[in-house]
Design an enzyme around this catalytic site. Structure first.
Site, PDB file in Angstrom:
ATOM      1  N   GLY A  74       0.814  -1.204   0.000  1.00 18.80           N
ATOM      2  CA  GLY A  74       0.000   0.000   0.000  1.00 18.80           C
ATOM      3  C   GLY A  74       0.848   1.254   0.000  1.00 18.80           C
ATOM      4  CG  ASP A  75       3.201   2.350   3.376  1.00 17.26           C
ATOM      5  OD1 ASP A  75       2.924   3.477   3.807  1.00 17.26           O
ATOM      6  OD2 ASP A  75       2.998   1.304   4.017  1.00 17.26           O
ATOM      7  CB  SER A  76       5.383   0.144  -2.541  1.00 14.18           C
ATOM      8  OG  SER A  76       6.266  -0.254  -1.508  1.00 14.18           O
TER       9      SER A  76
END
Length: 398
Positions: A169-171
């Protein structure tokens, strides 16, 4: 790693104010493509990513902070905020992934920053975006994965939702933030205008969810967790061999026919249960079991020879050991050696994607000391002298 910068963004300066994953990964992507990335860290311990890893081996930092310079500024103090403002005034792009409203509380709102630097592009990565009823909530990658639809369909149907083994999700949010910054640079080239790139974690996940929402809105179909398969897409699974699991994707009619030839069972291609995409999807479990029975009698190498000979998409499930031993990885330099004063034998993923005329590269290792470039940056960009810098250090402003 010769330090030469041939990247397409070598004339772009980035100030990175984010911490942990999403902001720093966005900075890594821009730095890999040649941008000068100046990372502002809090005095003392710096970005928590410096300590993320297995025990004493905090190696994630070496990847996410490569091609960056480190300066310190205490953003909770007015003088630290002023240092940040002056640096940002000389930047093309600002990256931040604080909770919405944080920059504004520090006197660094987009309005203030654009007054100093009208062409500035501000990448703001957050859990829920910069506006909306949830915007002021704390948001981590896993929460964005859940809200965006990812977690509901990942894992085995009789188990709780699973997570991927990386912070996807962050990436994703960082990658979309980077893409937005590049689009905003193009807009600035034509108009001179900077703008805000608003990248929300849950929306970045939602973007890759294929037809999840249309399936429900039109057909009232809700995707569920299905383990290692995609329901109705067969054969496409990991199958057990004598010495490990092997992935085979042969759901297209002509490819499936070639798989049947490779298995020595060409008649399966015309079997009414498997004759086309729909039939194979309806009999997915039976077909997977038949293929698994066949692969269990062979090694992965034996299956691989047949898959290559018959032109069938297939492959091993790689671990780092297989990656480092694979001739294709080596030929394309997908993994490179990075000389390092602390970590002997350090290897990491190279810069992707590859550009034929202006390739990115790993030009420098991650900053080893918190604020190791403060003296250089504050002197050359802001014109600060040694006496003032010493004063800032004594008062923990830097």
């Amino acid at each position: 790693m010769d330090g030469t910068n041939r990247g397409p963004l070598k004339d772009i300066r980035v100030v990175e104010m984010g911490q942990l994953i999403a902001g720093p990964f966005c900075g890594q992507l821009l730095g890999d493509m040649g941008a000068e990335v100046i990372k502002i860290e809090p005095p003392g311990k710096g970005d928590p990513m410096r300590d993320w890893g297995r025990g004493e081996h905090a190696l994630w930092w070496e990847v996410v902070a490569r091609n960056k310079k480190s300066v310190t500024a205490n953003l909770r103090e007015a003088e630290g905020q002023e240092l940040a403002r002056r640096l940002i005034a000389k930047a093309d792009i600002l990256i931040e992934n604080f909770r919405p409203g944080t920059l504004e509380r520090w006197g660094l709102s987009p309005e203030v920053l654009h007054a100093d630097n009208p062409g500035l592009i501000i990448v703001r990565v957050s859990g829920y975006g910069q506006h909306g009823p949830y915007s002021d909530r704390a948001g981590f990658g896993g929460i964005g994965e859940a809200m965006g639809g990812w977690r509901a369909i990942v894992g085995d149907p009789d188990r709780p939702p699973s997570r991927m083994g990386v912070s996807i999700g962050d990436s994703l949010a960082a990658t979309y933030g980077c893409m937005g910054a590049l689009a905003a640079l193009h807009h600035r080239d034509r108009t001179g205008e900077g703008q805000i790139v608003d990248s929300a974690l849950y929306e970045a996940v939602l973007q890759v969810m294929e037809s999840l929402v249309p399936d429900y809105s039109v057909a009232n179909y809700v995707r569920r967790r299905s383990g290692s398969i995609l329901p109705g897409i067969a054969p496409s699974n990991a199958y057990a061999c004598k010495d490990g699991d092997y992935l085979i994707g042969a759901n297209q009619d002509t490819v499936f026919a070639r798989l049947c030839e490779a298995m020595g069972q060409p008649e399966l291609a015309s079997d009414r249960r498997f004759v086309d995409h729909v039939a194979r999807g309806q009999n997915q479990g039976l077909l997977d079991a038949m293929i698994d029975d066949w692969t269990r009698g062979q090694t992965m190498s034996e299956v691989e020879v047949l898959m290559i000979r018959h032109g069938i998409p297939a492959g091993r499930v790689y671990t780092p050991a297989e990656m480092l031993d694979d001739p294709h990885f080596a030929s394309r330099e997908a993994i490179v050696d990075v000389p390092h004063p602390r970590w002997a034998g350090l290897k990491m993923q190279n810069v992707f994607p590859r550009l034929s005329k202006s390739p990115g590269a790993i030009r420098s290792i991650a900053p080893q000391a918190v604020g190791q470039d403060s003296e250089e940056i504050y002197r050359t960009l802001l014109g600060l002298e040694g006496e003032q810098l010493d004063d800032y250090r004594q008062r923990a402003i830097i």
